[in-house]
Scaffold this active site. Structure first.
Site, PDB file in Angstrom:
ATOM      1  N   SER A   1      49.724  19.595  98.372  1.00  0.00           N
ATOM      2  CA  SER A   1      50.848  20.738  97.740  1.00  0.00           C
ATOM      3  C   SER A   1      52.097  20.278  98.686  1.00  0.00           C
ATOM      4  O   SER A   1      52.203  20.028  99.694  1.00  0.00           O
ATOM      5  CB  SER A   1      50.304  22.330  98.315  1.00  0.00           C
ATOM      6  OG  SER A   1      48.857  22.571  97.880  1.00  0.00           O
TER       7      SER A   1
ATOM      8  N   GLU B   1      56.424  22.167 101.774  1.00  0.00           N
ATOM      9  CA  GLU B   1      55.183  22.335 102.914  1.00  0.00           C
ATOM     10  C   GLU B   1      55.116  21.020 103.658  1.00  0.00           C
ATOM     11  O   GLU B   1      54.784  20.981 104.866  1.00  0.00           O
ATOM     12  CB  GLU B   1      53.852  22.646 102.118  1.00  0.00           C
ATOM     13  CG  GLU B   1      52.819  22.993 102.760  1.00  0.00           C
ATOM     14  CD  GLU B   1      51.419  22.453 102.769  1.00  0.00           C
ATOM     15  OE1 GLU B   1      50.948  21.389 103.331  1.00  0.00           O
ATOM     16  OE2 GLU B   1      50.709  22.998 101.772  1.00  0.00           O
TER      17      GLU B   1
ATOM     18  N   ARG C   1      50.271  28.307 106.686  1.00  0.00           N
ATOM     19  CA  ARG C   1      50.722  26.746 106.974  1.00  0.00           C
ATOM     20  C   ARG C   1      51.508  26.737 108.163  1.00  0.00           C
ATOM     21  O   ARG C   1      52.678  26.083 107.849  1.00  0.00           O
ATOM     22  CB  ARG C   1      51.340  26.173 105.699  1.00  0.00           C
ATOM     23  CG  ARG C   1      50.420  26.238 104.398  1.00  0.00           C
ATOM     24  CD  ARG C   1      49.308  25.144 104.727  1.00  0.00           C
ATOM     25  NE  ARG C   1      48.737  24.784 103.493  1.00  0.00           N
ATOM     26  CZ  ARG C   1      47.585  25.588 102.843  1.00  0.00           C
ATOM     27  NH1 ARG C   1      47.252  26.554 103.608  1.00  0.00           N
ATOM     28  NH2 ARG C   1      46.794  25.152 101.904  1.00  0.00           N
TER      29      ARG C   1
HETATM   30  N1  EPU Z   1      48.714  27.525  88.594  1.00  0.00           N
HETATM   31  C1  EPU Z   1      49.555  27.077  87.613  1.00  0.00           C
HETATM   32  N2  EPU Z   1      49.914  25.608  87.296  1.00  0.00           N
HETATM   33  C2  EPU Z   1      49.630  24.835  88.224  1.00  0.00           C
HETATM   34  C3  EPU Z   1      48.967  25.282  89.270  1.00  0.00           C
HETATM   35  C4  EPU Z   1      48.850  26.366  89.602  1.00  0.00           C
HETATM   36  O1  EPU Z   1      49.806  28.174  86.739  1.00  0.00           O
HETATM   37  O2  EPU Z   1      49.846  23.562  87.719  1.00  0.00           O
HETATM   38  C5  EPU Z   1      48.520  28.773  89.036  1.00  0.00           C
HETATM   39  C6  EPU Z   1      47.206  29.125  88.238  1.00  0.00           C
HETATM   40  O3  EPU Z   1      47.409  30.520  88.069  1.00  0.00           O
HETATM   41  C7  EPU Z   1      46.146  29.118  89.393  1.00  0.00           C
HETATM   42  C8  EPU Z   1      47.352  29.504  90.729  1.00  0.00           C
HETATM   43  O4  EPU Z   1      48.396  28.855  90.481  1.00  0.00           O
HETATM   44  O5  EPU Z   1      45.228  30.194  89.375  1.00  0.00           O
HETATM   45  C9  EPU Z   1      46.615  29.047  91.946  1.00  0.00           C
HETATM   46  O6  EPU Z   1      46.349  27.707  92.031  1.00  0.00           O
HETATM   47  P1  EPU Z   1      45.328  26.978  92.835  1.00  0.00           P
HETATM   48  O7  EPU Z   1      44.044  27.819  93.098  1.00  0.00           O
HETATM   49  O8  EPU Z   1      45.321  25.422  92.492  1.00  0.00           O
HETATM   50  O9  EPU Z   1      45.905  26.901  94.434  1.00  0.00           O
HETATM   51  P2  EPU Z   1      47.378  26.804  94.806  1.00  0.00           P
HETATM   52  O10 EPU Z   1      48.192  28.126  95.068  1.00  0.00           O
HETATM   53  O11 EPU Z   1      48.320  26.018  93.815  1.00  0.00           O
HETATM   54  C10 EPU Z   1      46.678  26.659  97.389  1.00  0.00           C
HETATM   55  C11 EPU Z   1      46.828  25.679  98.409  1.00  0.00           C
HETATM   56  C12 EPU Z   1      46.120  24.329  98.379  1.00  0.00           C
HETATM   57  C13 EPU Z   1      44.539  24.769  97.998  1.00  0.00           C
HETATM   58  C14 EPU Z   1      44.459  25.859  97.069  1.00  0.00           C
HETATM   59  C15 EPU Z   1      42.922  26.336  96.948  1.00  0.00           C
HETATM   60  C16 EPU Z   1      49.122  25.990  99.214  1.00  0.00           C
HETATM   61  C17 EPU Z   1      50.518  25.663  99.360  1.00  0.00           C
HETATM   62  N3  EPU Z   1      48.499  25.432  98.613  1.00  0.00           N
HETATM   63  O12 EPU Z   1      47.074  26.082  96.133  1.00  0.00           O
HETATM   64  O13 EPU Z   1      46.442  23.688  99.344  1.00  0.00           O
HETATM   65  O14 EPU Z   1      43.715  23.633  98.089  1.00  0.00           O
HETATM   66  O15 EPU Z   1      45.596  26.967  97.366  1.00  0.00           O
HETATM   67  O16 EPU Z   1      43.047  27.310  98.150  1.00  0.00           O
HETATM   68  O17 EPU Z   1      48.924  27.118  99.707  1.00  0.00           O
HETATM   69  C18 EPU Z   1      47.296  21.741 100.432  1.00  0.00           C
HETATM   70  O18 EPU Z   1      48.063  22.458 101.007  1.00  0.00           O
HETATM   71  O19 EPU Z   1      47.823  20.471 100.203  1.00  0.00           O
HETATM   72  C19 EPU Z   1      46.665  22.067  99.232  1.00  0.00           C
HETATM   73  C20 EPU Z   1      46.110  21.427  98.355  1.00  0.00           C
END
Ligand code: EPU
Length: 337
Positions: A237, A333, A162
Site C-alpha cells: 500500500s 504510508e 500503521r
Molecule cells: N478498493 C477499491 N479499489 C481498489 C482497491 C480497493 O475499490 O483498487 C476498495 C474495495 O471496496 C475494497 C476496499 O477498498 O473492499 C478495501 O480493499 P482491501 O481489502 O484490498 O484493503 P485496503 O484497505 O485497500 C488494507 C491494507 C493492506 C492490507 C489489506 C487487507 C492499508 C493502507 N492497507 O488495504 O495492507 O493487506 O487492508 O487487510 O491499510 C500494506 O500495508 O502494504 C498492505 C497491503
C-alpha cells in the site's frame, strides 16, 4: 565488517529503484552494530531493513547500515502460549512460515507481508483484521548516539494504525535489533471475519479452519491482488486509508452513495484509499515504466527502470486529484526518502 563506497541499493529495496548509497555496511552481529555506531554515530546514517516500505527518490548521502541480524528462538512457554524472539534481519514471511510449522498461532493473517522483523513494529504492520501489536510483547533496540540497549514494552511502543513511537517521537534514534512476540500453542484465536477470507475458506469447503488454512487463504488473496516485488517493483500500500469525520463522510456518501467505509468510532470513519484512487481513474494506469497496479489501486508499481522521482510525482498527482474530487487528503504510508 566491510564498508563499500558508492553501492547500488537496487537489490535492497522492493521498489527496485537504482539509487546509490555513499557507503554501505552489512550488519550481521550486534557486536558489529555497536562497533560501527561507536565510530560513525555522529555521521549521517541511514538504517535499512527489508527495504519494503520506502521509495528512494535520490541517492543516499550517508552510511547505509543494512540490518541482517538473524536468529529465531523460543524464550519461554506455558502449556498454551509461547514467547518467540526473532532477530531484526529475519524476513517477516519466513518467520510466519516458521511459526506455522511449529503450530504457533497469531500471525497467520499477516502471511506474505514483505519486509523484515525489525521493521514490523515501526509501522505496526497489519492485514485482514490483525496487527503486529496484537501479538507484540517487546522489542530490544540500540540507541544510535550512545549505543545503550533499551527494551520497549507494548505500551512504550505507542502503536496506532500503521504508527508507532519509532515513526514519531523516536524517529531515527534507535535501531531495533530483535522483537518478542507472544503466540498461541493451543486454542488458537482465529480471525476469519474479513469477507475475503471467509469467501476463500468457503470456496475450498473449509468449515473448521486451522491457522495453516488461514495462512493459505491469505496467501491466495494477496497473490491475486498484490504484485510480487520479485516480479514487479512495489512497496505494498503506497497510501494509508484516510480517516474522516462523520460529517465529512455524510457529505462524501451524499455524492458517492457506493463509497465503502469502516466505522472506527462515532466520529471516525475509515475510507479505502484504493476506492478513491480507482474512482479518480488511476487504477491500472501506466506511464512509461511506472504506474498504478491494475488489481489494487493503492499500490504503485515500477515495471523496470522507473526512477523514485517519477513514482513520487505520480503519488503527488494522485493526492492532488483525490483532494480535488473528494476533498480528502491521503497520506503516504511508504517512507519517501
Ligand atoms: N478498493 C477499491 N479499489 C481498489 C482497491 C480497493 O475499490 O483498487 C476498495 C474495495 O471496496 C475494497 C476496499 O477498498 O473492499 C478495501 O480493499 P482491501 O481489502 O484490498 O484493503 P485496503 O484497505 O485497500 C488494507 C491494507 C493492506 C492490507 C489489506 C487487507 C492499508 C493502507 N492497507 O488495504 O495492507 O493487506 O487492508 O487487510 O491499510 C500494506 O500495508 O502494504 C498492505 C497491503
Amino acid at each position: 565488517m566491510t564498508i563499500i563506497n558508492n553501492a547500488s541499493l537496487k537489490p535492497f529495496n522492493t521498489f527496485g529503484i537504482d539509487a546509490k548509497a555513499q557507503s554501505y555496511c552489512d550488519i550481521s552481529t550486534i557486536e558489529n552494530l555497536i562497533s560501527v555506531l561507536k565510530d560513525y554515530h555522529a555521521s549521517p546514517l541511514f538504517i535499512l531493513g527489508g527495504g519494503s516500505n520506502m521509495l528512494l527518490t535520490k541517492d543516499i548521502e550517508a552510511l547505509v547500515l543494512h540490518i541482517n541480524l538473524k536468529g529465531i528462538e523460543v524464550i519461554s512457554e506455558t502449556d498454551h502460549s509461547v514467547i518467540v524472539k526473532a532477530m531484526a534481519g529475519e524476513n517477516w514471511h519466513n518467520f510466519v512460515v516458521w511459526c506455522l510449522e511449529h503450530n504457533y498461532g497469531g500471525i497467520e493473517n499477516l502471511s506474505l507481508i514483505p519486509g523484515n522483523i525489525g521493521t514490523a513494529p515501526i509501522q505496526n504492520i497489519g492485514a485482514y483484521g490483525v496487527e503486529l501489536k496484537d501479538v507484540f510483547v517487546s522489542c530490544e533496540a540500540i540507541k544510535i548516539d550512545d549505543q545503550s540497549v533499551k527494551t520497549f514494552s507494548k505500551e512504550d511502543a505507542n502503536f496506532g494504525y500503521r504508527e508507532s513511537i519509532f515513526k514519531q517521537d523516536l524517529k531515527d534514534q534507535y535501531i531495533i535489533t530483535s522483537v518478542n512476540l507472544e503466540l498461541s500453542k493451543t486454542k488458537h484465536q482465529l480471525y476469519t471475519d474479513y469477507g475475503v477470507i471467509r469467501n476463500e475458506l468457503d470456496a475450498n469447503g473449509i468449515t473448521a479452519p486451522t491457522i495453516q488454512d488461514i495462512s493459505k487463504a491469505v496467501i491466495t488473496i494477496r497473490q491475486t491482488k498484490l504484485p510480487d516485488p520479485k516480479e514487479i517493483g512495489n512497496s505494498g500500500s503506497f497510501f494509508k486509508n484516510p480517516i474522516i469525520s462523520a460529517k465529512e463522510f455524510s457529505e462524501l456518501e451524499c455524492n458517492f452513495p457506493d463509497v465503502p467505509s469502516y466505522k472506527i468510532s462515532d466520529d471516525a470513519i475509515k475510507v479505502p484509499a484504493g476506492w478513491l484512487i480507482e474512482k479518480a481513474g488511476f487504477k491500472g494506469k501506466r506511464f512509461n515504466d511506472y504506474g498504478v497496479h491494475k488489481k489494487q489501486a493503492l499500490v504503485l508499481v515500477n515495471y523496470g527502470n522507473a526512477s523514485g522521482k517519477e513514482i513520487f510525482e505520480l503519488a503527488q498527482l494522485i493526492q492532488k486529484t483525490v483532494k480535488r474530487l473528494f476533498n480528502i487528503s491521503i497520506e503516504t504510508e511508504v517512507n519517501i526518502i
